[in-house]
Write a protein that holds these residues in place. Structure first.
Motif, PDB file in Angstrom:
ATOM      1  N   LEU A 472       2.897  -7.682  -6.953  1.00 33.91           N
ATOM      2  CA  LEU A 472       3.371  -7.252  -5.635  1.00 33.91           C
ATOM      3  C   LEU A 472       2.846  -5.867  -5.274  1.00 33.91           C
ATOM      4  O   LEU A 472       2.345  -5.643  -4.162  1.00 33.91           O
ATOM      5  CB  LEU A 472       4.902  -7.262  -5.636  1.00 33.91           C
ATOM      6  CG  LEU A 472       5.611  -7.082  -4.292  1.00 33.91           C
ATOM      7  CD1 LEU A 472       5.221  -8.186  -3.328  1.00 33.91           C
ATOM      8  CD2 LEU A 472       7.122  -7.080  -4.488  1.00 33.91           C
ATOM      9  N   SER A 473       2.927  -4.923  -6.221  1.00 37.84           N
ATOM     10  CA  SER A 473       2.438  -3.571  -5.923  1.00 37.84           C
ATOM     11  C   SER A 473       0.916  -3.507  -5.919  1.00 37.84           C
ATOM     12  O   SER A 473       0.321  -2.789  -5.105  1.00 37.84           O
ATOM     13  CB  SER A 473       3.008  -2.583  -6.948  1.00 37.84           C
ATOM     14  OG  SER A 473       2.685  -2.980  -8.259  1.00 37.84           O
ATOM     15  N   SER A 474       0.251  -4.271  -6.801  1.00 36.53           N
ATOM     16  CA  SER A 474      -1.217  -4.254  -6.846  1.00 36.53           C
ATOM     17  C   SER A 474      -1.842  -4.948  -5.647  1.00 36.53           C
ATOM     18  O   SER A 474      -3.028  -4.751  -5.359  1.00 36.53           O
ATOM     19  CB  SER A 474      -1.708  -4.929  -8.142  1.00 36.53           C
ATOM     20  OG  SER A 474      -1.262  -4.218  -9.278  1.00 36.53           O
ATOM     21  N   THR A 475      -1.083  -5.744  -4.932  1.00 32.98           N
ATOM     22  CA  THR A 475      -1.580  -6.390  -3.724  1.00 32.98           C
ATOM     23  C   THR A 475      -1.784  -5.394  -2.596  1.00 32.98           C
ATOM     24  O   THR A 475      -2.666  -5.568  -1.757  1.00 32.98           O
ATOM     25  CB  THR A 475      -0.601  -7.495  -3.284  1.00 32.98           C
ATOM     26  OG1 THR A 475      -0.471  -8.453  -4.336  1.00 32.98           O
ATOM     27  CG2 THR A 475      -1.076  -8.195  -2.035  1.00 32.98           C
ATOM     28  N   THR A 476      -0.977  -4.326  -2.564  1.00 37.34           N
ATOM     29  CA  THR A 476      -0.990  -3.403  -1.429  1.00 37.34           C
ATOM     30  C   THR A 476      -1.497  -2.005  -1.770  1.00 37.34           C
ATOM     31  O   THR A 476      -2.252  -1.406  -1.005  1.00 37.34           O
ATOM     32  CB  THR A 476       0.435  -3.285  -0.849  1.00 37.34           C
ATOM     33  OG1 THR A 476       1.322  -2.920  -1.917  1.00 37.34           O
ATOM     34  CG2 THR A 476       0.880  -4.603  -0.255  1.00 37.34           C
ATOM     35  N   LEU A 477      -1.069  -1.464  -2.928  1.00 38.55           N
ATOM     36  CA  LEU A 477      -1.331  -0.041  -3.205  1.00 38.55           C
ATOM     37  C   LEU A 477      -2.816   0.300  -3.328  1.00 38.55           C
ATOM     38  O   LEU A 477      -3.255   1.328  -2.798  1.00 38.55           O
ATOM     39  CB  LEU A 477      -0.581   0.384  -4.454  1.00 38.55           C
ATOM     40  CG  LEU A 477       0.751   1.106  -4.225  1.00 38.55           C
ATOM     41  CD1 LEU A 477       0.520   2.430  -3.518  1.00 38.55           C
ATOM     42  CD2 LEU A 477       1.694   0.243  -3.388  1.00 38.55           C
ATOM     43  N   PRO A 478      -3.648  -0.484  -4.034  1.00 37.86           N
ATOM     44  CA  PRO A 478      -5.071  -0.090  -4.115  1.00 37.86           C
ATOM     45  C   PRO A 478      -5.736   0.034  -2.750  1.00 37.86           C
ATOM     46  O   PRO A 478      -6.455   1.013  -2.486  1.00 37.86           O
ATOM     47  CB  PRO A 478      -5.690  -1.221  -4.953  1.00 37.86           C
ATOM     48  CG  PRO A 478      -4.568  -1.720  -5.798  1.00 37.86           C
ATOM     49  CD  PRO A 478      -3.359  -1.634  -4.921  1.00 37.86           C
ATOM     50  N   LYS A 479      -5.516  -0.922  -1.864  1.00 38.50           N
ATOM     51  CA  LYS A 479      -6.097  -0.840  -0.521  1.00 38.50           C
ATOM     52  C   LYS A 479      -5.522   0.341   0.249  1.00 38.50           C
ATOM     53  O   LYS A 479      -6.242   1.043   0.974  1.00 38.50           O
ATOM     54  CB  LYS A 479      -5.849  -2.148   0.231  1.00 38.50           C
ATOM     55  CG  LYS A 479      -6.397  -2.145   1.661  1.00 38.50           C
ATOM     56  CD  LYS A 479      -7.901  -1.905   1.691  1.00 38.50           C
ATOM     57  CE  LYS A 479      -8.432  -1.813   3.109  1.00 38.50           C
ATOM     58  NZ  LYS A 479      -9.877  -1.486   3.135  1.00 38.50           N
TER      59      LYS A 479
END
Length: 710
Positions: A472-479
């Motif tokens: 869930l966090s890796s879906t949004t935070l890198p971008k």
């Protein structure tokens, strides 16, 4: 367990000490030391944290970590505001920036290690301990010097205003900071050297403190500490006392000059310019005075009171200094209120921000009014010259120029609307939070996988929750971080749909996993004899697959529907990730089905799951209250602490976001987006902490930290 490991380590150190003493010291000293068995040559120490409150360390970590987070956010905000607001580029605010940097270093020197102590990592190497001691005492002294420089600034501004600009130039202010740091390093540098060279032997390995404080280490030494004590007292008097006397003298002269003014209104106005500095001085020196008086006269005060005062002394100034200056300084207050309450039109903002560059590059094609009207209707490269330029010059393929295409080739993610200038600063806490998320959840997964004793239903559900939070966090935070750091706002249309699918799917899975954990607690407490036969391995596997199937089934429809729309309202998404409703608002077709589907899914998943969770806890509460003893009540509820914490960390941000969206419609758009990001970040950080509340997991974490010392 900690004490046992400490004793084992202490015994090993004693064996090594005998070898060292026998080969390095003279025979008379050697026989004396080894006969008493009292002194050790140490290469590491154990910090106790808050002596006497070891059982409350986990709970104490909550307010202390919150205070540390406030200190970091507050001081970073002050630095960002002074950097961005040109009217604040004055000596007083440059000194304020020095104070903010100093507070950040001072609190960061102690709080991370203190929090690791609370979770069992009490060991600290001698060199690390001396380094921490140097930073603490060095930057405390630097802070006192900065207050003296700020007092001098006020003295010149009030008593000799005509010379203020010529005396305190930017170059002079820039030299004052390194000069203050250099002279403090010369004073404080000998402290760790004197300990390292003069005090090789210690009575014990245990420092009854939460950080490496100078006198706490000196009192453990076996050698003569007279020189160390005198030097420490001399530095304290020379730096802190003399700085305070100089500050007092400057304010005496300021007060005398103010009293010479004509009217009371002018006097109050002049003294008002000093209010922030006076408050900051009181915030800094009052905890020192209270702590010193308590140490001198409060011999009956328990040790943990002294330690708590010492920690608050290091935390209160970094928290209150930004608040004091934000409240009392008009420019900072107005800038901050402007950011928090400003109205924002993301499309207009982007066109206005690009207007100078567009005019410079293609003046004949710049038609702002016509282009903005085109962006509210179906558009193409031919219908709006500036859109053609925008997409051709800046994104390459932002819009498909082919009129047969029903959707743009890419979208633009704004980030945090209205706070684009602060993106780099905002990225610091977000990056730190994401790192904590990765470390916490990966550690939890590793521990559960490595320890076969943890292959139980509750721990397996915690592993599912950790995996869900990671995705869930890796879906949004890198971008999001690429937007903040590199201004890479473009996202491919299909990549946007994929991000949306993963985001909403794993939010749904998280709710399903929490429901499964509630069922696990219900069976464990209400039907304990059937627990092993009901919650078998195959059933847990099927539960996980069912959660995935439900999420995929419900969340596959929206991306496919969005492929069919014509996006006539422009490619700019006023968000930092592809959220379903943020994308739907750009479409021109009939979006009623999307709205109905979103509401139905929210009702079917979040509301129903929450109702079932509440229902399970009603049955649990009824079963617990039927137990005979109060100890049984506490023990039964104690098994539910991790799950209740996970539920609160997941659903509380959802409720807050929903209420704010519907009630606080006057709030600026970036407030809503901050809440949405908070919802995605808060739960993945907190859930591993509640996992550590499980005794088996907590023991395994402690063994990982302490294995090298056994």
């Amino acid at each position: 367990m900690d004490c046992g490991l400490a004793l084992i380590s202490l015994s090993l150190q004693r064996i090594e000490t005998k070898k060292y003493v026998a080969t390095t010291l003279n025979p008379q000293t050697c026989s004396c030391l080894l006969a008493n068995n009292a002194c050790l040559v140490l290469t590491s120490f154990w910090l106790t944290g808050i002596p006497g409150l070891e059982s409350l360390h986990i709970w104490l970590s909550i307010p202390l970590s919150s205070m540390y987070l406030l200190a970091v956010v507050g001081n970073v905000t002050i630095l960002a505001l002074v950097k961005l607001e040109s009217s604040l580029h004055q000596p007083m605010y440059f000194f304020l920036c020095m104070l903010a940097v100093n507070d950040l270093v001072l609190s960061t020197s102690t709080m991370p290690k203190l929090l690791t102590i609370f979770f069992g990592a009490c060991h600290i190497d001698l060199d690390t301990c001396l380094t921490q001691m140097f930073f603490i005492h060095c930057f405390i002294t630097v802070e006192s010097g900065i207050f003296f420089a700020m007092a001098f600034d006020h003295y010149v501004a009030i008593c000799d205003p005509l010379c203020h600009t010529s005396m305190l130039t930017h170059a002079v202010v820039g030299r004052l900071g390194p000069a203050a740091l250099l002279h403090v390093v010369l004073y404080i540098g000998p402290l760790p050297l004197m300990i390292h060279l003069r005090l090789p032997l210690y009575r014990t390995q245990i420092i009854a403190h939460s950080y490496c404080e100078y006198m706490a280490m000196v009192t453990l030494a076996c050698s003569d500490t007279t020189v160390n004590n005198l030097y420490g007292m001399g530095i304290g008097f020379l730096v802190l006392i003399l700085d305070l006397l100089a500050i007092t003298a400057s304010y005496v002269m300021i007060f005398r000059a103010v009293m010479g003014l004509a009217t009371p209104e002018v006097r109050l106005q002049t003294l008002g310019t000093c209010s922030s500095h006076i408050c900051a001085i009181l915030v800094f020196y009052i905890p020192i005075v209270v702590s010193s008086l308590t140490h001198c006269f409060g011999h009956h005060v328990p040790p943990h009171i002294h330690i708590l005062l010492a920690n608050f002394y290091l935390l209160i100034p970094p928290i209150l200094n930004p608040i004091v200056y934000a409240v009392h300084t008009k420019q900072i207050r107005e800038r901050l209120l402007h950011i928090l309450r400003s109205d924002y039109d993301p499309l207009s903002h982007h066109l206005e921000s690009w207007e100078p560059q567009l005019k410079k590059q293609k003046p004949l094609l710049w038609q702002p009014l016509e282009c903005r009207s085109h962006l509210t209707a179906p558009y193409s490269a031919a219908s709006c010259p500036c859109v053609s330029l925008l997409h051709g010059e800046f994104s390459g393929a932002l819009l498909a120029s082919n009129i047969t295409s029903t959707h743009p080739a890419a979208f633009l993610l704004v980030g945090i609307p209205g706070l684009e200038q602060l993106h780099v600063w905002i990225s610091i806490p977000f990056c730190f939070t994401y790192t904590l998320d990765l470390l916490g959840n990966c550690t939890l997964l590793f521990i559960i996988r490595a320890d076969t004793a943890l292959h139980e239903p509750m721990c397996l559900f915690l592993a599912m929750l950790a995996a869900t939070d990671l995705v869930l966090s890796s879906t949004t935070l890198p971008k999001m971080l690429t937007i903040f750091w590199f201004r890479d706002q473009e996202i491919n249309f299909y990549a946007c749909l994929v991000q949306m699918f993963f985001l909403h799917s794993f939010s749904t899975m998280e709710s399903a996993v929490l429901l499964a954990m509630a069922f696990d607690r219900y069976v464990a407490i209400c039907k304990p004899l059937h627990y092993i036969t009901i919650l078998t391995g195959p059933l847990i596997t099927k539960t996980g697959l069912a959660a995935v199937t439900q999420a995929v089934t419900l969340m596959t429809t929206p991306p496919f529907l969005l492929r069919c729309f014509h996006y006539c309202r422009g490619p700019v998404i006023a968000h930092c990730y592809c959220e379903h409703m943020a994308v739907v608002r750009l479409a021109c077709g009939d979006i009623r089905f999307n709205n109905i589907h979103g509401i139905a899914v929210a009702m079917f998943i979040v509301v129903l799951d929450l109702l079932f969770v509440v229902l399970s806890y009603i049955f649990i509460l009824r079963a617990v209250l039927q137990l005979a003893s109060r100890e049984g009540h506490y023990k039964a509820f104690g098994t539910c602490v991790s799950h209740i914490g996970a539920i609160l960390s997941t659903y509380t941000p959802v409720v807050i976001c929903s209420v704010i969206h519907r009630v606080a419609r006057w709030a600026a758009p970036h407030v809503h987006i901050f809440l949405a990001i908070f919802y995605l970040l808060f739960s993945p950080i907190v859930n591993p902490i509640y996992g550590v509340k499980t005794k088996q997991i907590c023991d395994h974490v402690l063994s990982l930290f302490q294995r090298k010392n056994v």
